[in-house]
Every structure is written in structure tokens, then in C-alpha cells.
Scaffold this active site. Structure first.
Site, PDB file in Angstrom:
ATOM      1  N   GLY A  16     -26.127 -21.575  19.726  1.00  0.00           N
ATOM      2  CA  GLY A  16     -27.151 -21.631  19.090  1.00  0.00           C
ATOM      3  C   GLY A  16     -27.077 -21.432  17.395  1.00  0.00           C
ATOM      4  N   SER A  18     -27.233 -23.854  15.217  1.00  0.00           N
ATOM      5  CA  SER A  18     -27.657 -24.920  14.062  1.00  0.00           C
ATOM      6  C   SER A  18     -28.655 -24.616  13.256  1.00  0.00           C
ATOM      7  CB  SER A  18     -28.319 -26.173  15.052  1.00  0.00           C
ATOM      8  OG  SER A  18     -29.517 -25.716  15.521  1.00  0.00           O
ATOM      9  N   ARG A  19     -29.208 -23.300  13.447  1.00  0.00           N
ATOM     10  CA  ARG A  19     -30.548 -22.645  12.537  1.00  0.00           C
ATOM     11  C   ARG A  19     -30.624 -21.283  12.522  1.00  0.00           C
ATOM     12  NH1 ARG A  19     -35.468 -24.553  16.276  1.00  0.00           N
ATOM     13  NH2 ARG A  19     -35.776 -22.307  17.378  1.00  0.00           N
ATOM     14  N   ASN A  94     -25.047 -15.791  20.232  1.00  0.00           N
ATOM     15  CA  ASN A  94     -26.182 -15.900  19.484  1.00  0.00           C
ATOM     16  C   ASN A  94     -27.336 -16.605  20.020  1.00  0.00           C
ATOM     17  OD1 ASN A  94     -27.804 -15.893  16.844  1.00  0.00           O
ATOM     18  ND2 ASN A  94     -27.729 -17.921  16.970  1.00  0.00           N
ATOM     19  N   SER A 157     -30.910  -7.326  20.130  1.00  0.00           N
ATOM     20  CA  SER A 157     -32.291  -7.234  19.432  1.00  0.00           C
ATOM     21  C   SER A 157     -32.557  -5.951  19.572  1.00  0.00           C
ATOM     22  CB  SER A 157     -33.418  -7.936  20.094  1.00  0.00           C
ATOM     23  OG  SER A 157     -34.698  -7.746  19.773  1.00  0.00           O
ATOM     24  N   TYR A 170     -38.297 -10.828  27.471  1.00  0.00           N
ATOM     25  CA  TYR A 170     -37.366 -10.647  26.407  1.00  0.00           C
ATOM     26  C   TYR A 170     -36.567  -9.558  26.095  1.00  0.00           C
ATOM     27  CZ  TYR A 170     -35.555 -11.474  21.724  1.00  0.00           C
ATOM     28  OH  TYR A 170     -34.772 -11.725  20.261  1.00  0.00           O
ATOM     29  N   LYS A 174     -32.612  -8.745  26.663  1.00  0.00           N
ATOM     30  CA  LYS A 174     -31.625  -8.120  25.725  1.00  0.00           C
ATOM     31  C   LYS A 174     -31.017  -6.783  26.187  1.00  0.00           C
ATOM     32  CE  LYS A 174     -31.922 -11.523  22.711  1.00  0.00           C
ATOM     33  NZ  LYS A 174     -30.956 -12.149  22.343  1.00  0.00           N
ATOM     34  N   ILE A 203     -36.179 -10.618  11.680  1.00  0.00           N
ATOM     35  CA  ILE A 203     -35.387 -11.729  10.792  1.00  0.00           C
ATOM     36  C   ILE A 203     -36.094 -12.919  10.677  1.00  0.00           C
ATOM     37  CG2 ILE A 203     -32.895 -12.780  10.449  1.00  0.00           C
ATOM     38  CD1 ILE A 203     -32.839  -9.565  10.776  1.00  0.00           C
TER      39      ILE A 203
HETATM   40  N1  LIG Z   1     -35.516 -13.650  14.473  1.00  0.00           N
HETATM   41  C1  LIG Z   1     -35.352 -12.094  14.980  1.00  0.00           C
HETATM   42  O1  LIG Z   1     -36.243 -11.490  14.301  1.00  0.00           O
HETATM   43  C2  LIG Z   1     -34.593 -12.159  15.995  1.00  0.00           C
HETATM   44  C3  LIG Z   1     -34.586 -10.440  16.133  1.00  0.00           C
HETATM   45  C4  LIG Z   1     -33.579  -9.936  17.086  1.00  0.00           C
HETATM   46  C5  LIG Z   1     -32.934 -10.883  17.773  1.00  0.00           C
HETATM   47  N2  LIG Z   1     -33.065 -12.228  17.509  1.00  0.00           N
HETATM   48  C6  LIG Z   1     -32.031 -13.226  18.233  1.00  0.00           C
HETATM   49  O2  LIG Z   1     -31.088 -13.717  17.399  1.00  0.00           O
HETATM   50  C7  LIG Z   1     -30.675 -14.831  18.170  1.00  0.00           C
HETATM   51  C8  LIG Z   1     -30.977 -16.135  17.225  1.00  0.00           C
HETATM   52  O3  LIG Z   1     -32.332 -16.161  17.017  1.00  0.00           O
HETATM   53  P1  LIG Z   1     -33.314 -16.961  15.828  1.00  0.00           P
HETATM   54  O4  LIG Z   1     -34.228 -15.843  15.298  1.00  0.00           O
HETATM   55  O5  LIG Z   1     -32.096 -17.440  14.805  1.00  0.00           O
HETATM   56  O6  LIG Z   1     -34.070 -17.966  16.522  1.00  0.00           O
HETATM   57  P2  LIG Z   1     -34.127 -19.511  16.577  1.00  0.00           P
HETATM   58  O7  LIG Z   1     -34.954 -19.937  17.512  1.00  0.00           O
HETATM   59  O8  LIG Z   1     -34.162 -19.831  15.206  1.00  0.00           O
HETATM   60  O9  LIG Z   1     -32.473 -19.875  16.809  1.00  0.00           O
HETATM   61  C9  LIG Z   1     -32.103 -19.865  18.579  1.00  0.00           C
HETATM   62  C10 LIG Z   1     -31.125 -20.949  18.520  1.00  0.00           C
HETATM   63  O10 LIG Z   1     -30.638 -20.927  19.669  1.00  0.00           O
HETATM   64  C11 LIG Z   1     -30.619 -22.235  20.109  1.00  0.00           C
HETATM   65  N3  LIG Z   1     -30.675 -22.370  21.638  1.00  0.00           N
HETATM   66  C12 LIG Z   1     -31.754 -21.843  22.261  1.00  0.00           C
HETATM   67  N4  LIG Z   1     -31.376 -22.055  23.717  1.00  0.00           N
HETATM   68  C13 LIG Z   1     -30.009 -22.400  23.735  1.00  0.00           C
HETATM   69  C14 LIG Z   1     -29.437 -22.721  24.882  1.00  0.00           C
HETATM   70  N5  LIG Z   1     -29.812 -22.608  26.017  1.00  0.00           N
HETATM   71  N6  LIG Z   1     -28.077 -23.215  24.677  1.00  0.00           N
HETATM   72  C15 LIG Z   1     -27.607 -23.305  23.186  1.00  0.00           C
HETATM   73  N7  LIG Z   1     -28.486 -23.224  22.115  1.00  0.00           N
HETATM   74  C16 LIG Z   1     -29.617 -22.516  22.601  1.00  0.00           C
HETATM   75  C17 LIG Z   1     -31.691 -23.101  19.485  1.00  0.00           C
HETATM   76  O11 LIG Z   1     -31.789 -24.288  19.741  1.00  0.00           O
HETATM   77  C18 LIG Z   1     -31.723 -22.468  18.190  1.00  0.00           C
HETATM   78  O12 LIG Z   1     -30.613 -23.297  17.213  1.00  0.00           O
HETATM   79  C19 LIG Z   1     -31.415 -15.036  19.536  1.00  0.00           C
HETATM   80  O13 LIG Z   1     -30.574 -14.377  20.544  1.00  0.00           O
HETATM   81  C20 LIG Z   1     -32.571 -14.059  19.188  1.00  0.00           C
HETATM   82  O14 LIG Z   1     -33.150 -13.507  20.368  1.00  0.00           O
HETATM   83  C21 LIG Z   1     -33.830 -12.637  16.522  1.00  0.00           C
END
Ligand SMILES: NC(=O)c1ccc[n+]([C@@H]2O[C@H](COP(=O)([O-])OP(=O)(O)OC[C@H]3O[C@@H](n4cnc5c(N)ncnc54)[C@H](O)[C@@H]3O)[C@@H](O)[C@H]2O)c1
Length: 266
Positions: A16, A18-19, A94, A157, A170, A174, A203
Site C-alpha cells: 500500500g 503508492s499514497r 501498511n 491503529s 476495522y 487491527k 493521520i
Molecule cells: N489515516 C489514518 O488516520 C490511519 C490511522 C490509523 C491507521 N491507519 C492505517 O494506515 C494504513 C495506511 O492508511 P492510509 O491512511 O495511508 O490510507 P490510504 O487509503 O490513503 O492508503 C492505503 C493504501 O493501501 C492500498 N491498498 C488497499 N488495499 C490493498 C490491497 N488489498 N493490497 C495492496 N494494497 C492495498 C491502497 O491502494 C492505498 O494505496 C492502513 O493500514 C490504515 O488502516 C491509518
């Protein structure tokens, strides 16, 4: 951009990547000198500007479009990584998803449970199994305190132990990753593969876009002792810290990267 297996560069897989947080981790590990391998369901062109920026910074990377939930995608990805780099030093799990629709626990659908738990927990479980089997066959690197065969970092998380009844699948996924971290750490410690967990708070990414206004108000109201949005780089820096050689008597641990949100207050 190819690094031969002999080049000696350390290699990090970021799912994951890419972004969002994954890309923040890519920037930090790239700056640390790692060659990167990203597996993401997005295509490279979806986030072309991110990878142009890595390229500009001289970071060596391999990108594959695919899903952690698909055995074939996982296996063909690892085969490409090994063909290109010859080894894997770090796996950052991730990739993760939130429910497509937030519904009360009493209305949760089986489809949503399967989607979220199937991606976050099952996908990570089998991605890890595949990659650590590869790490187990690798020679130790670094002499300090016996060296390392590899590092695995799971991005979980605050939801591991903060209840959100409108996205319980979710939270459950986690929480499952928290014990996954500990069982892998236990199983692999003697082989010098170190396993850690990072618990982000809120985040600023695409995932939190739908609740941006709500969380901004909570930040303003003082819910988070460090009163700002977390940034992907905050998580990237924590990953970077776990990957250095300063935690060689530490495995199975987690760290909150949440602006102090975990602190119980009166
Ligand atoms: N943003 C927050 O506040 C937050 C808080 C706690 C935990 N997280 C965790 O951090 C991680 C990243 O989240 P984010 O906020 O950057 O979200 P995001 O949606 O921007 O990024 C998630 C990335 O994972 C990729 N992805 C999704 N399913 C996939 C799969 N089956 N195989 C390969 N890639 C896949 C998506 O294409 C995307 O690039 C996640 O595990 C999320 O649960 C995020």
C-alpha cells in the site's frame, strides 16, 4: 535504476505504498538508503507524481500492481523483488482498508466484515508468512548483538483498543494484527527476525478524508495532547527508527504515533 543483489543495498517491501502513510514510509526509508518494493492495488500512473519525486531523490524502487489478498499477486510480487534485489530486509505491512460504509455494529454486513478483515488481517497474515519464509533463508546482516535476518513492521491503529461502534470490523481487524505481531515476534525471535507494530492516531490521508471535518474539530477541542493532524511522515520516521539497529533486545512491541491520544486523562 536496478540494484544488483550484490550491491549490498538493504531492501524494504512496503504494501500500500503508492499514497498516504505508505508513501510517507517510502520517502523515509528511501532517504535512509533502502531500495524499495511497493505492492499496491493502484497502478503506478495513479500516483505518478509520488514516484517521480522518489526517482528525483535517487531512490531505487520496484512497483507492482496487485493485492495482498491474492496469493498469485503476493507470490509474483515476491518473485519480482527477488529477481531484482535478491533479498528482503524489511517488510512494512501498511496496506489496509476502512469499511466502504460506516454502519453501526448492529447493522454490520458480512460482506463488509469479510472485506475489511480479509484485507487487513488475512491479507497481512499471508503476506507476512510468505516474506518471512524468504527472510529465514537469508544470511544475517550486521554484526551488532548477533545481527538481523529481517524486520517486519505492522501498521495497525489506535483502533486496536479504542472502540468505534460504527466501524467495528476495522477495530477487530487491527486488534487481530496486534496479536499477529506478537506471535510472529515470538516465533521468529530465535531466527533474528524482529517484529514490531505501529499504532497511528489520526493521520491526514485519503482514508480520513470522509471524517476530516469531524477530526479537525476534535483536534481543536483538545482531544489530542499534541494538537495537530498526524502526517504520513510521522509514521515513516517511526518505521525508520525500528529499522535501525537500536532495538536489538526488543521485539513484539508497539508504539503509539498518535499525538498522545492514548493517554488516559481526567
Ligand atoms: N489515516 C489514518 O488516520 C490511519 C490511522 C490509523 C491507521 N491507519 C492505517 O494506515 C494504513 C495506511 O492508511 P492510509 O491512511 O495511508 O490510507 P490510504 O487509503 O490513503 O492508503 C492505503 C493504501 O493501501 C492500498 N491498498 C488497499 N488495499 C490493498 C490491497 N488489498 N493490497 C495492496 N494494497 C492495498 C491502497 O491502494 C492505498 O494505496 C492502513 O493500514 C490504515 O488502516 C491509518
Amino acid at each position: 535504476m536496478a540494484a544488483s543483489p550484490e550491491s549490498g543495498k538493504k531492501v524494504a517491501i512496503i504494501t500500500g505504498g503508492s499514497r498516504g502513510i505508505g508513501y510517507g514510509i517510502a520517502e523515509c526509508l528511501g532517504a535512509d538508503g533502502y531500495a524499495l518494493a511497493v505492492l499496491d492495488i493502484n497502478s503506478l500512473s495513479d500516483y505518478a507524481e509520488n514516484f517521480a519525486s522518489l526517482e528525483k531523490a535517487g531512490v531505487d524502487f520496484l512497483y507492482a500492481q496487485g493485492s495482498i489478498t491474492e496469493k498469485n499477486d503476493r507470490e509474483s510480487f515476491l518473485a519480482k523483488v527477488l529477481e531484482r534485489y535478491g533479498r528482503v530486509d524489511v517488510l512494512v505491512n501498511n496496506a489496509g482498508v476502512a469499511p466502504k460504509v460506516r454502519l453501526d455494529l448492529l447493522d454490520m454486513t458480512e460482506e463488509s466484515f469479510d472485506y475489511v478483515v480479509g484485507t487487513n488481517l488475512k491479507g497481512t497474515m499471508f503476506m507476512t508468512q510468505l516474506v518471512v519464509k524468504q527472510m529465514l533463508g537469508q544470511e544475517l546482516r550486521g554484526g551488532a548483538q548477533g545481527g538481523k535476518r529481517g524486520v517486519v513492521i505492522n501498521i495497525t491503529s489506535s483502533s486496536v483498543n479504542v472502540s468505534s461502534p460504527n466501524r467495528a470490523e476495522y477495530c477487530m481487524s487491527k486488534a487481530g494484527l496486534a496479536i499477529l505481531t506478537q506471535v510472529y515476534a515470538d516465533r521468529l525471535a530465535a531466527d533474528r527476525i524482529f517484529v514490531y507494530e505501529i499504532r497511528p492516531g489520526v493521520i491526514d490521508t485519503d482514508m480520513t478524508r470522509v471524517v476530516h471535518e469531524k477530526y479537525s474539530k476534535l483536534i481543536e477541542a483538545g482531544t489530542f495532547p499534541i494538537a495537530r493532524w498526524g502526517e504520513p511522515r510521522d509514521i515513516g520516521l517511526a518505521v525508520s527508527a525500528f529499522c535501525n539497529d537500536k532495538f536489538l533486545y526488543t521485539t513484539g512491541n508497539y508504539i503509539d504515533v498518535d499525538g498522545g491520544f492514548h493517554i488516559k486523562r481526567l
